[in-house]
Design a protein around this motif. Structure first.
Motif, PDB file in Angstrom:
ATOM      1  N   ASP A  20      36.827  23.776  21.528  1.00  0.00           N
ATOM      2  CA  ASP A  20      37.392  22.673  20.663  1.00  0.00           C
ATOM      3  C   ASP A  20      38.715  22.077  21.200  1.00  0.00           C
ATOM      4  OD1 ASP A  20      35.013  23.032  19.810  1.00  0.00           O
ATOM      5  OD2 ASP A  20      35.682  23.570  17.739  1.00  0.00           O
ATOM      6  N   GLY A  24      39.210  18.560  23.141  1.00  0.00           N
ATOM      7  CA  GLY A  24      40.024  17.740  22.526  1.00  0.00           C
ATOM      8  C   GLY A  24      40.890  17.210  23.574  1.00  0.00           C
ATOM      9  N   MET A  28      41.018  13.307  25.045  1.00  0.00           N
ATOM     10  CA  MET A  28      42.176  12.757  24.700  1.00  0.00           C
ATOM     11  C   MET A  28      42.618  12.102  25.962  1.00  0.00           C
ATOM     12  SD  MET A  28      45.809  13.073  25.158  1.00  0.00           S
ATOM     13  CE  MET A  28      46.063  15.018  25.252  1.00  0.00           C
ATOM     14  N   SER A 103      43.102   7.803  15.188  1.00  0.00           N
ATOM     15  CA  SER A 103      42.718   8.293  16.399  1.00  0.00           C
ATOM     16  C   SER A 103      42.426   7.119  17.549  1.00  0.00           C
ATOM     17  CB  SER A 103      41.645   9.215  16.447  1.00  0.00           C
ATOM     18  OG  SER A 103      42.055  10.222  15.650  1.00  0.00           O
ATOM     19  N   LEU A 106      45.743   6.096  18.983  1.00  0.00           N
ATOM     20  CA  LEU A 106      46.140   6.785  19.770  1.00  0.00           C
ATOM     21  C   LEU A 106      45.830   6.788  21.056  1.00  0.00           C
ATOM     22  CD1 LEU A 106      48.323   9.326  20.008  1.00  0.00           C
ATOM     23  CD2 LEU A 106      46.288  10.806  19.488  1.00  0.00           C
ATOM     24  N   TYR A 118      49.687  13.653  20.732  1.00  0.00           N
ATOM     25  CA  TYR A 118      48.701  14.627  20.280  1.00  0.00           C
ATOM     26  C   TYR A 118      48.826  16.096  20.218  1.00  0.00           C
ATOM     27  CZ  TYR A 118      44.189  17.169  21.200  1.00  0.00           C
ATOM     28  OH  TYR A 118      43.085  17.988  20.900  1.00  0.00           O
ATOM     29  N   HIS A 121      51.090  16.106  16.620  1.00  0.00           N
ATOM     30  CA  HIS A 121      50.225  16.073  15.432  1.00  0.00           C
ATOM     31  C   HIS A 121      48.938  16.743  15.575  1.00  0.00           C
ATOM     32  CE1 HIS A 121      53.085  12.774  13.966  1.00  0.00           C
ATOM     33  NE2 HIS A 121      53.109  12.325  15.155  1.00  0.00           N
ATOM     34  N   CYS A 122      48.033  16.631  16.526  1.00  0.00           N
ATOM     35  CA  CYS A 122      46.901  17.399  16.521  1.00  0.00           C
ATOM     36  C   CYS A 122      47.129  19.121  16.523  1.00  0.00           C
ATOM     37  CB  CYS A 122      45.968  16.666  17.473  1.00  0.00           C
ATOM     38  SG  CYS A 122      45.701  15.000  17.023  1.00  0.00           S
ATOM     39  N   GLU A 124      49.787  20.667  16.709  1.00  0.00           N
ATOM     40  CA  GLU A 124      50.948  20.990  15.767  1.00  0.00           C
ATOM     41  C   GLU A 124      51.927  22.127  16.598  1.00  0.00           C
ATOM     42  OE1 GLU A 124      48.937  22.757  12.513  1.00  0.00           O
ATOM     43  OE2 GLU A 124      48.349  20.816  11.611  1.00  0.00           O
TER      44      GLU A 124
END
Lengths: 162, 277
Positions: A20, A24, A28, A103, A106, A118, A121-122, A124
């Motif tokens: 995942d 992602g 992105m 999203s 973004l 990304y 925030h996604c 972290e």
């Protein structure tokens, strides 16, 4: 061959755990499912073929993200094609415009801001970690985050709450 | 950005197909790497070509040369006083019927030996085999491979007692010419590509003592050189001449420069040779 370990994990375990994350990053960066799949597969091919020594799972995850981003950059430079922002092309990734889930906003940012935001925030990651993954100076990353947020607010019309 | 989030992107799931395909990567990679046939084939091809090339080189380039010239410019043409030996390989079979012996020993036999290392032994052997009548020149059976074109009458000026231990003194190629006492015999040789000379084209040679005036490139029979075309495409050219020997008993070393040239005056080979005369 399949019994080789990556930070103490088997290849299948790594795949299940970080599929995942890699997907992602690819989506992105490329905003297209078909293109993202190519880079997704290439990332895991490199993992298996190179089989680098990982100090920890965090190291493994950072390596996967960095390789995925590089794969996406190479893919774009090789294909030299315009990546649409509005999702008109077939297979393009589109997110519903939502007031809270931004999203979609973004995805309309320039790639350099998008990558930094990304990862922050996604995924972290901290500034220093992002700097390592992207191969940039931490101050540069801070600047990217700051300007990226400002541009993002302009896109989604947000308040000064960042 | 507290009231905002990226949940859609954050919670993005990799499609099941992607994961299934990625799960097959180890198998497909192993299959590709298990037996890289093309690499083995390529390596084998390189080795094969190298072996063929090496074999061809050894067969045709060096190993099968009909005449091996042992130190063409030194050993073969070394002259010590009037005694001279010429080394020609045993397997040499000059096809030219006009080829004449390169040297005749004092005992009258033409000497051919397989290797230059045999040179010291053979003359002694001949000396013992034919001690009785050194004035008689050998006939064809004594030199089966290369026969003299002319067998001159026995010169009466030659010594009648052969030297028993030392190699017999060489004698000039016999064109019926007597060797003047006190003359030294010298010879020059050169090896060059057969492309430099046409088939049947005459070859000439002239020489002069080093640091002296060079001789002119005369086109006449006196300057005609002999040559053999070797199987490896090279030409072995030879020229013999008589020069006055040193005055007195002590031999002296002379250095000569020589050139081989064709009838058009084109220099084909040149060199320098020293003789003790």
């Amino acid at each position: 061959m399949t019994d080789r370990a990556f930070a103490g994990m088997s290849y299948d375990a790594v795949l299940q755990k970080y599929a995942d994350t890699v997907a992602g990053v690819c989506v992105m960066r490329l905003q297209n499912w078909a293109d993202a799949e190519d880079c997704f597969q290439n990332t895991f091919i490199k993992l298996f073929q190179k089989s680098p020594e990982f100090r920890s799972e965090a190291h493994l995850k950072a390596w996967l993200i960095r390789v995925a981003i590089n794969e996406c950059r190479n893919y774009i430079s090789k294909n030299r094609r315009f990546l649409p922002l509005d999702g008109l092309e077939q297979g393009a990734v589109s997110f519903h415009e939502d007031e809270r889930d931004i999203s979609w906003a973004l995805m309309r940012l320039e790639p350099k801001y998008r990558e930094a935001l990304y990862l922050y925030h996604c995924e972290e990651y901290k500034v220093n970690e992002i700097a390592q993954i992207l191969g940039k100076n931490p101050n540069t990353v801070k600047s990217l985050l700051k300007r990226g947020r400002e541009k993002l607010k302009l896109i989604y019309g947000g308040e000064k709450d960042g | 950005m507290d009231k905002h989030n990226f949940d859609s992107l954050k919670n993005l799931k990799a499609p099941r197909e992607w994961i299934e395909k990625a799960a097959l990567i180890p198998e497909s990679t192993e299959k590709r790497c298990a037996f890289p046939l093309y690499r083995v084939t390529a390596a084998a091809s390189v080795v094969l070509v190298a072996l063929i090339g090496l074999s061809a080189f050894l067969l045709f380039g060096r190993g099968q040369a009909p005449i091996t010239v042992q130190n063409a410019t030194t050993a073969e043409t070394r002259a010590i006083g009037n005694a001279e030996t010429v080394g020609v390989t045993e397997d040499s079979k000059p096809t030219d019927a006009a080829v004449s012996p390169t040297r005749a020993s004092q005992a009258g036999s033409t000497e051919f030996f397989a290797d230059s290392t045999e040179a010291p032994a053979k003359p002694a052997q001949h000396a013992t085999e034919k001690p009785a009548d050194p004035t008689v020149y050998p006939t064809a059976p004594s030199a089966p491979t290369v026969a003299p074109t002319e067998v001159p009458p026995a010169p009466t000026v030659l010594p009648t007692t052969p030297p028993p231990t030392t190699p017999p003194a060489a004698e000039a190629p016999t064109d019926g010419m007597e060797v003047p006492a006190g003359d030294g015999e010298i010879s020059f040789s050169a090896v060059f590509s057969s492309t430099l000379i046409g088939e049947g084209e005459p070859l000439y040679c002239t020489f002069w003592e080093q640091d002296h005036y060079a001789s002119s490139m005369a086109i006449d029979d006196d300057h005609k050189a002999r040559y053999f075309i070797l199987k490896n495409g090279m030409v072995l050219a030879m020229y013999e001449a008589l020069v006055p020997a040193s005055a007195g008993d002590d031999p002296h070393e002379y250095t000569y420069e020589y050139i081989f040239y064709n009838s058009r005056g084109q220099v084909i080979a040149r060199g320098t040779e020293s003789f003790i005369i």
